[in-house]
Design a protein around this motif. Structure first.
Motif, PDB file in Angstrom:
ATOM      1  N   ALA A   1       0.838  -1.209   0.000  1.00 46.11           N
ATOM      2  CA  ALA A   1       0.000   0.000   0.000  1.00 46.11           C
ATOM      3  C   ALA A   1       0.870   1.255   0.000  1.00 46.11           C
ATOM      4  O   ALA A   1       0.632   2.200  -0.767  1.00 46.11           O
ATOM      5  CB  ALA A   1      -0.918  -0.006   1.214  1.00 46.11           C
ATOM      6  N   ALA A   2       1.913   1.288   0.855  1.00 46.34           N
ATOM      7  CA  ALA A   2       2.778   2.473   0.942  1.00 46.34           C
ATOM      8  C   ALA A   2       3.522   2.700  -0.372  1.00 46.34           C
ATOM      9  O   ALA A   2       3.656   3.832  -0.837  1.00 46.34           O
ATOM     10  CB  ALA A   2       3.769   2.315   2.096  1.00 46.34           C
ATOM     11  N   ASN A   3       3.981   1.624  -0.992  1.00 43.04           N
ATOM     12  CA  ASN A   3       4.704   1.769  -2.269  1.00 43.04           C
ATOM     13  C   ASN A   3       3.785   2.294  -3.362  1.00 43.04           C
ATOM     14  O   ASN A   3       4.192   3.114  -4.187  1.00 43.04           O
ATOM     15  CB  ASN A   3       5.325   0.434  -2.697  1.00 43.04           C
ATOM     16  CG  ASN A   3       6.491   0.056  -1.806  1.00 43.04           C
ATOM     17  OD1 ASN A   3       7.130   0.939  -1.226  1.00 43.04           O
ATOM     18  ND2 ASN A   3       6.754  -1.236  -1.653  1.00 43.04           N
ATOM     19  N   ALA A   4       2.526   1.816  -3.363  1.00 44.50           N
ATOM     20  CA  ALA A   4       1.568   2.284  -4.384  1.00 44.50           C
ATOM     21  C   ALA A   4       1.253   3.765  -4.187  1.00 44.50           C
ATOM     22  O   ALA A   4       1.116   4.523  -5.150  1.00 44.50           O
ATOM     23  CB  ALA A   4       0.293   1.457  -4.312  1.00 44.50           C
ATOM     24  N   ILE A   5       1.150   4.205  -2.892  1.00 46.89           N
ATOM     25  CA  ILE A   5       0.896   5.631  -2.630  1.00 46.89           C
ATOM     26  C   ILE A   5       2.111   6.452  -3.098  1.00 46.89           C
ATOM     27  O   ILE A   5       1.973   7.484  -3.745  1.00 46.89           O
ATOM     28  CB  ILE A   5       0.637   5.879  -1.124  1.00 46.89           C
ATOM     29  CG1 ILE A   5      -0.667   5.215  -0.680  1.00 46.89           C
ATOM     30  CG2 ILE A   5       0.577   7.376  -0.820  1.00 46.89           C
ATOM     31  CD1 ILE A   5      -0.963   5.323   0.808  1.00 46.89           C
TER      32      ILE A   5
ATOM     33  N   ASN B   1       0.499   4.880  -8.162  1.00 43.92           N
ATOM     34  CA  ASN B   1       0.350   3.815  -9.148  1.00 43.92           C
ATOM     35  C   ASN B   1      -1.123   3.432  -9.302  1.00 43.92           C
ATOM     36  O   ASN B   1      -1.726   2.897  -8.386  1.00 43.92           O
ATOM     37  CB  ASN B   1       1.186   2.613  -8.675  1.00 43.92           C
ATOM     38  CG  ASN B   1       1.087   1.433  -9.632  1.00 43.92           C
ATOM     39  OD1 ASN B   1       0.446   1.529 -10.679  1.00 43.92           O
ATOM     40  ND2 ASN B   1       1.708   0.338  -9.266  1.00 43.92           N
ATOM     41  N   LYS B   2      -1.682   3.690 -10.484  1.00 45.17           N
ATOM     42  CA  LYS B   2      -3.118   3.420 -10.645  1.00 45.17           C
ATOM     43  C   LYS B   2      -3.413   1.932 -10.843  1.00 45.17           C
ATOM     44  O   LYS B   2      -4.557   1.506 -10.766  1.00 45.17           O
ATOM     45  CB  LYS B   2      -3.710   4.248 -11.784  1.00 45.17           C
ATOM     46  CG  LYS B   2      -3.214   3.909 -13.158  1.00 45.17           C
ATOM     47  CD  LYS B   2      -3.942   4.764 -14.182  1.00 45.17           C
ATOM     48  CE  LYS B   2      -3.484   4.400 -15.588  1.00 45.17           C
ATOM     49  NZ  LYS B   2      -4.014   5.293 -16.577  1.00 45.17           N
ATOM     50  N   GLU B   3      -2.364   1.133 -11.112  1.00 47.42           N
ATOM     51  CA  GLU B   3      -2.563  -0.316 -11.236  1.00 47.42           C
ATOM     52  C   GLU B   3      -2.421  -1.017  -9.877  1.00 47.42           C
ATOM     53  O   GLU B   3      -2.676  -2.193  -9.753  1.00 47.42           O
ATOM     54  CB  GLU B   3      -1.513  -0.917 -12.207  1.00 47.42           C
ATOM     55  CG  GLU B   3      -1.462  -0.258 -13.575  1.00 47.42           C
ATOM     56  CD  GLU B   3      -2.787  -0.347 -14.318  1.00 47.42           C
ATOM     57  OE1 GLU B   3      -3.520  -1.329 -14.090  1.00 47.42           O
ATOM     58  OE2 GLU B   3      -3.105   0.566 -15.103  1.00 47.42           O
ATOM     59  N   GLY B   4      -1.921  -0.295  -8.867  1.00 56.43           N
ATOM     60  CA  GLY B   4      -1.648  -0.896  -7.562  1.00 56.43           C
ATOM     61  C   GLY B   4      -2.921  -1.102  -6.750  1.00 56.43           C
ATOM     62  O   GLY B   4      -4.035  -0.891  -7.234  1.00 56.43           O
ATOM     63  N   PRO B   5      -2.775  -1.513  -5.465  1.00 52.30           N
ATOM     64  CA  PRO B   5      -3.958  -1.693  -4.606  1.00 52.30           C
ATOM     65  C   PRO B   5      -4.638  -0.344  -4.338  1.00 52.30           C
ATOM     66  O   PRO B   5      -3.966   0.687  -4.274  1.00 52.30           O
ATOM     67  CB  PRO B   5      -3.377  -2.272  -3.309  1.00 52.30           C
ATOM     68  CG  PRO B   5      -1.934  -1.889  -3.320  1.00 52.30           C
ATOM     69  CD  PRO B   5      -1.528  -1.834  -4.755  1.00 52.30           C
ATOM     70  N   LEU B   6      -5.961  -0.371  -4.178  1.00 50.75           N
ATOM     71  CA  LEU B   6      -6.710   0.870  -3.936  1.00 50.75           C
ATOM     72  C   LEU B   6      -6.426   1.390  -2.526  1.00 50.75           C
ATOM     73  O   LEU B   6      -6.507   0.643  -1.554  1.00 50.75           O
ATOM     74  CB  LEU B   6      -8.210   0.593  -4.089  1.00 50.75           C
ATOM     75  CG  LEU B   6      -9.153   1.719  -3.670  1.00 50.75           C
ATOM     76  CD1 LEU B   6      -9.045   2.892  -4.622  1.00 50.75           C
ATOM     77  CD2 LEU B   6     -10.597   1.247  -3.615  1.00 50.75           C
ATOM     78  N   MET B   7      -6.053   2.670  -2.412  1.00 50.25           N
ATOM     79  CA  MET B   7      -5.944   3.342  -1.111  1.00 50.25           C
ATOM     80  C   MET B   7      -6.656   4.679  -1.253  1.00 50.25           C
ATOM     81  O   MET B   7      -6.227   5.532  -2.034  1.00 50.25           O
ATOM     82  CB  MET B   7      -4.477   3.579  -0.724  1.00 50.25           C
ATOM     83  CG  MET B   7      -3.726   2.326  -0.317  1.00 50.25           C
ATOM     84  SD  MET B   7      -4.446   1.453   1.077  1.00 50.25           S
ATOM     85  CE  MET B   7      -4.087   2.539   2.413  1.00 50.25           C
ATOM     86  N   LEU B   8      -7.760   4.850  -0.528  1.00 51.44           N
ATOM     87  CA  LEU B   8      -8.568   6.063  -0.665  1.00 51.44           C
ATOM     88  C   LEU B   8      -8.891   6.588   0.727  1.00 51.44           C
ATOM     89  O   LEU B   8      -9.208   5.799   1.625  1.00 51.44           O
ATOM     90  CB  LEU B   8      -9.849   5.703  -1.419  1.00 51.44           C
ATOM     91  CG  LEU B   8     -10.847   6.806  -1.747  1.00 51.44           C
ATOM     92  CD1 LEU B   8     -11.543   6.451  -3.049  1.00 51.44           C
ATOM     93  CD2 LEU B   8     -11.897   7.021  -0.688  1.00 51.44           C
ATOM     94  N   TYR B   9      -8.786   7.891   0.911  1.00 49.65           N
ATOM     95  CA  TYR B   9      -9.133   8.472   2.219  1.00 49.65           C
ATOM     96  C   TYR B   9     -10.384   9.328   2.073  1.00 49.65           C
ATOM     97  O   TYR B   9     -10.432  10.220   1.208  1.00 49.65           O
ATOM     98  CB  TYR B   9      -7.984   9.329   2.753  1.00 49.65           C
ATOM     99  CG  TYR B   9      -8.239   9.853   4.158  1.00 49.65           C
ATOM    100  CD1 TYR B   9      -8.172   9.003   5.249  1.00 49.65           C
ATOM    101  CD2 TYR B   9      -8.581  11.192   4.385  1.00 49.65           C
ATOM    102  CE1 TYR B   9      -8.425   9.463   6.535  1.00 49.65           C
ATOM    103  CE2 TYR B   9      -8.833  11.652   5.670  1.00 49.65           C
ATOM    104  CZ  TYR B   9      -8.751  10.786   6.735  1.00 49.65           C
ATOM    105  OH  TYR B   9      -9.007  11.237   8.008  1.00 49.65           O
ATOM    106  N   VAL B  10     -11.398   9.055   2.886  1.00 52.82           N
ATOM    107  CA  VAL B  10     -12.624   9.874   2.881  1.00 52.82           C
ATOM    108  C   VAL B  10     -12.429  10.954   3.950  1.00 52.82           C
ATOM    109  O   VAL B  10     -12.283  10.643   5.125  1.00 52.82           O
ATOM    110  CB  VAL B  10     -13.858   9.016   3.206  1.00 52.82           C
ATOM    111  CG1 VAL B  10     -15.088   9.897   3.324  1.00 52.82           C
ATOM    112  CG2 VAL B  10     -14.068   7.966   2.130  1.00 52.82           C
ATOM    113  N   SER B  11     -12.411  12.235   3.538  1.00 54.25           N
ATOM    114  CA  SER B  11     -12.110  13.294   4.510  1.00 54.25           C
ATOM    115  C   SER B  11     -13.368  13.942   5.069  1.00 54.25           C
ATOM    116  O   SER B  11     -13.338  14.539   6.126  1.00 54.25           O
ATOM    117  CB  SER B  11     -11.217  14.361   3.876  1.00 54.25           C
ATOM    118  OG  SER B  11     -11.958  15.137   2.986  1.00 54.25           O
TER     119      SER B  11
END
Length: 819
Positions: free
Chosen positions: A362-366, A370-380
């Motif tokens: 997850a940290a590497n994708a952030i 990387n749009k092909e990586g695992p999804l990481m989304l923050y709802v603010s």
């Protein structure tokens, strides 16, 4: 008509180097929404002539009526870059593809600064707006500090230049010196709070990170614009010339030479080549000198229609200036050239964003965006739909791609990896592009963009992380600069409407980042907010939007206190368990305000590494190193500023009762002995325990109530008192209103701590401390005493001990406790 289509926007989302996420931040009434209009107009969403008056990002009716922004609003815009700017666009951005800008307009009023925090979390750059007349104010510093803590890069806009010219009638040199002072103030704040990782974030006009102009008349410029304009005349490159237009560079018109000293016949470069033409244009139009200003307009090369030529005064100034120096061009140049793209910003923001290990998937994708990586989304934050029935979750995709219909893990702020608590695995119903008051549905949204999500509002309370990776950790929870200290009780007028009130309160707590809705011991429903205005808006939303006009009764505002000890317990407190087989010996002592502040800031935390935390406490606060390493827990809620310390030596069975004592401590620290308010700044030392040899006689039922009673006794024998919340009030007022301010302050137990005059103006800035208890109706009292000339802003600052004896019922503090 918008100058772009949804398909164009969706295509632009795929190139993270051509995206800019930015928020507009400033003090209240410095012109954020007005300035944002010129960008919205440039994108074709509103008419260019309306820009400045329309305030398109103020989507609520009460925002338009009160003329203040209350909720932060996201707008996504698409721009093509002008040809002459293409050479300045930093690689690897592609200047020919057009730029996709996610802009968030935030409120300036201190009561809504939680909205600013929510906006900053999902953006990488900030446009800081400063009023050139009133300069850097208290809230400017607060929002700048917040942005730098989130590692958001600032650029500066000095706004309301039309007031300097028309109202202050300032001289050229005075205007320059005023700008220098504003820049110094801003750069001092940036240098103080800046994170080393981001490099130097200070702003300088000759580097193109400062713009000047007027949002109301939608004109503005950066020095690069004028450098390009004069480059041919001086036969120099714009890069060399721009250095001459700021600082101590003086030009002699007769000899045509530059000098670093201001000798006879030499004029400052900035005044001569930048300010003078603008001031002259204003002067000629306002004096209605038609012949001269027509000649000047033609010289500059501005084409006016016949209708526009018929205008006079300010409308003509606005039209001419808008066509000559477009604010949107200046802002767009700063945004595109100087603010980072998500691909660049996430490299240095990842360790401030992600809670887990910084080398996992997850940290590497952030980090790589990387749009092909695992999804990481923050709802603010959660935004209510126009009919207030459901909520749209508004956030930012940091990695991967979110698709309509996909299955995702929705993790609340209390989620712990590997556990099921605060975790929901659900489908995403729809993904939206937020366009101010409108939304556009799209199939998927890749990383680096802001997004609105429909259908997950029942699983997220205020904020959360959405991912599709099994072992992903949360994205860090936001730290707010204000806390909800003002409370008011609400009840339905008709008791049968109680279920609707409960439902309405649930929705209210979703819609605002920091409002708290809870049920008190007496069964009342309490709404807690950051200040009077914040509470007023929350209650208005509750009554009108979330309860569809069902009448409610409001109680008087209540203030929450904290309980503390001021000295070490005067005796060793002993408590026996109900079966008389176990004894606990404890004492309490104060922690000190510095310790509490470090706990609030997170420097000392329950989750920190025990040995490093122990060493820090022992060195800073002179604790015994063994005690510092044996902190059992913090409270209330495992994070508060009270600690339970084990100072025993060689005691049998101690580890077995640790959990029960910790539970008792959490219970006691949440409801103290004086008036059942939370505790703050107390250290409980467990000196000795005598336990029954048989495990069955030392269970939770025996230990918990015993430990709690013992803690209460420690408090009562340690000279207990109440801490009350104190506001820091910033008051702007003219000199003749100072008397009224001082008399109002003295009447309300407040005291002024600083008073400074703004050079060249009759305006004074006062800083004062005011107890929250006395702050109800303070604004109206102050306006009364100063005939409406004083403008106050209150922000929660610290907790202060109340004078008096809490245990003497004849004392004022004692009577407050018994009430």
């Amino acid at each position: 008509m918008p100058k772009f289509t949804v398909n164009q926007m969706r295509e632009a989302m795929d190139s993270p180097h051509n995206i800019r996420n930015m928020s507009v931040i400033a003090h209240v009434d410095h012109g954020k929404s007005t300035l944002t209009d010129s960008l919205v107009a440039r994108a074709g969403i509103i008419a260019a002539a309306d820009a400045g008056d329309k305030r398109a990002t103020d989507t609520r009716q009460d925002e338009q009526d009160r003329c203040i922004t209350i909720k932060s609003t996201g707008v996504s815009l698409f721009f093509e870059v002008a040809d002459e700017m293409k050479s300045h666009v930093p690689a690897p951005s592609d200047p020919d593809r057009g730029f996709y800008i996610n802009l968030v307009d935030s409120p300036g009023h201190v009561d809504f600064s939680s909205e600013v925090t929510a906006a900053l979390r999902i953006t990488d750059g900030a446009l800081v707006v400063v009023d050139s007349v009133s300069g850097v104010s208290v809230q400017t510093e607060t929002v700048l500090r917040q942005s730098l803590q989130e590692r958001v890069k600032p650029v500066l806009m000095v706004n309301k230049l039309d007031r300097v010219i028309l109202e202050l009638q300032a001289e050229l040199e005075d205007t320059y010196q005023n700008f220098v002072k504003i820049l110094e103030n801003v750069n001092v704040i940036i240098a103080t709070y800046m994170d080393e990782v981001c490099g130097d974030l200070q702003v300088y006009p000759d580097q193109g990170t400062v713009a000047f102009g007027s949002g109301l008349q939608s004109w503005g410029f950066t020095l690069t614009h004028f450098a390009k304009l004069y480059a041919e005349k001086f036969k120099a490159t714009p890069e060399k010339l721009i250095k001459k237009f700021w600082g101590d560079h003086f030009f002699n018109n007769k000899t045509g030479k530059w000098s670093k000293q201001q000798d006879d016949g030499y004029v400052r470069g900035f005044s001569k080549f930048v300010l003078e033409p603008i001031f002259r244009m204003f002067k000629l139009i306002m004096e209605e000198n038609v012949e001269k200003y027509t000649k000047l307009i033609n010289t500059i090369g501005i084409k006016l229609t016949n209708d526009e030529k018929a205008l006079t005064g300010k409308p003509l100034v606005k039209t001419v200036m808008r066509k000559w120096l477009s604010a949107s061009d200046a802002l767009l140049e700063m945004i595109v050239v100087h603010l980072p793209s998500p691909a660049a910003a996430q490299k240095y923001r990842v360790d401030a964003l992600y809670e887990g290990p910084l080398d996992d998937a997850a940290a590497n994708a952030i980090r790589d965006c990387n749009k092909e990586g695992p999804l990481m989304l923050y709802v603010s934050k959660m935004i209510p739909t126009p009919d207030n029935a459901r909520f749209i979750a508004f956030g930012r995709v940091f990695a991967g791609t979110i698709r309509t219909g996909m299955k995702a893990r929705i993790m609340g702020p209390n989620y712990i990896p590997g556990e099921k608590k605060d975790l929901h695995v659900k489908n995403i119903q729809r993904t939206l592009i937020m366009m101010g008051a409108r939304t556009e549905a799209v199939d998927d949204i890749p990383c680096g963009n802001t997004v609105g999500i429909v259908g997950i509002d029942s699983y997220i309370v205020k904020t959360g992380t959405i991912t599709d990776l099994e072992d992903a950790h949360n994205i860090k929870v936001m730290k707010y600069s204000v806390s909800p200290v003002v409370q008011v009780s609400v009840a339905p007028k008709n008791p049968s409407d109680l279920p609707k009130l409960v439902e309405g309160l649930k929705r209210l707590s979703k819609s605002d980042p920091i409002v708290k809705c809870f049920c008190s011991e007496s069964g009342e429903h309490i709404v807690a907010g950051a200040g009077e205005l914040h509470l007023e808006i929350c209650l208005k939303d509750l009554a009108e939007d979330f309860m569809k006009g069902i009448p409610i009764i409001q109680g008087n505002p209540v203030v929450s206190f904290r309980e503390t000890v001021t000295a070490e317990s005067d005796r060793m407190c002993l408590s026996k368990s109900p079966n008389k087989h176990n004894r606990l010996y404890m004492k309490a002592q104060p922690l000190g305000s510095e310790f509490c502040d470090e706990v609030d800031e997170g420097t000392i935390s329950a989750t920190g590494e025990v040995k490093t935390r122990g060493r820090h406490i022992a060195d800073t606060y002179e604790w015994d190193i063994n005690h510092a390493r044996k902190i059992w827990c913090f409270g209330p809620d495992t994070t508060g500023a009270n600690v339970m310390v084990d100072v025993t030596t060689a005691v049998q069975y101690l580890q077995e009762i640790k959990d029960h004592v910790v539970s008792a401590f959490q219970w006691a620290s949440k409801e103290g002995p004086l008036c059942e308010e939370p505790m703050r700044g107390n250290r409980f030392d467990l000196y000795d325990v005598t336990l029954h040899a048989d495990a069955i006689h030392r269970g939770g039922g025996q230990i918990m109530p015993t430990a709690r009673r013992c803690m209460m006794a420690c408090m009562l024998t340690g000279e207990p008192t109440l801490l009350e919340p104190v506001f820091l009030v910033n008051i702007t007022a003219p000199e003749n209103a100072l008397g009224g301010i001082y008399s109002t302050m003295t009447r309300l137990r407040g005291h002024v701590i600083a008073e400074d005059n703004r050079p060249g103006t009759p305006i004074y800035n006062l800083q004062a401390y005011l107890p929250v208890l006395e702050s109800f109706g303070f604004v109206s009292k102050l306006r009364e005493a100063t005939s409406g000339q004083a403008f106050p802003q209150c922000v929660f600052d610290h907790w202060d001990e109340m004078s008096g004896d809490a245990l003497d019922s004849d004392d004022k503090l004692g009577s407050l406790v018994t009430s």
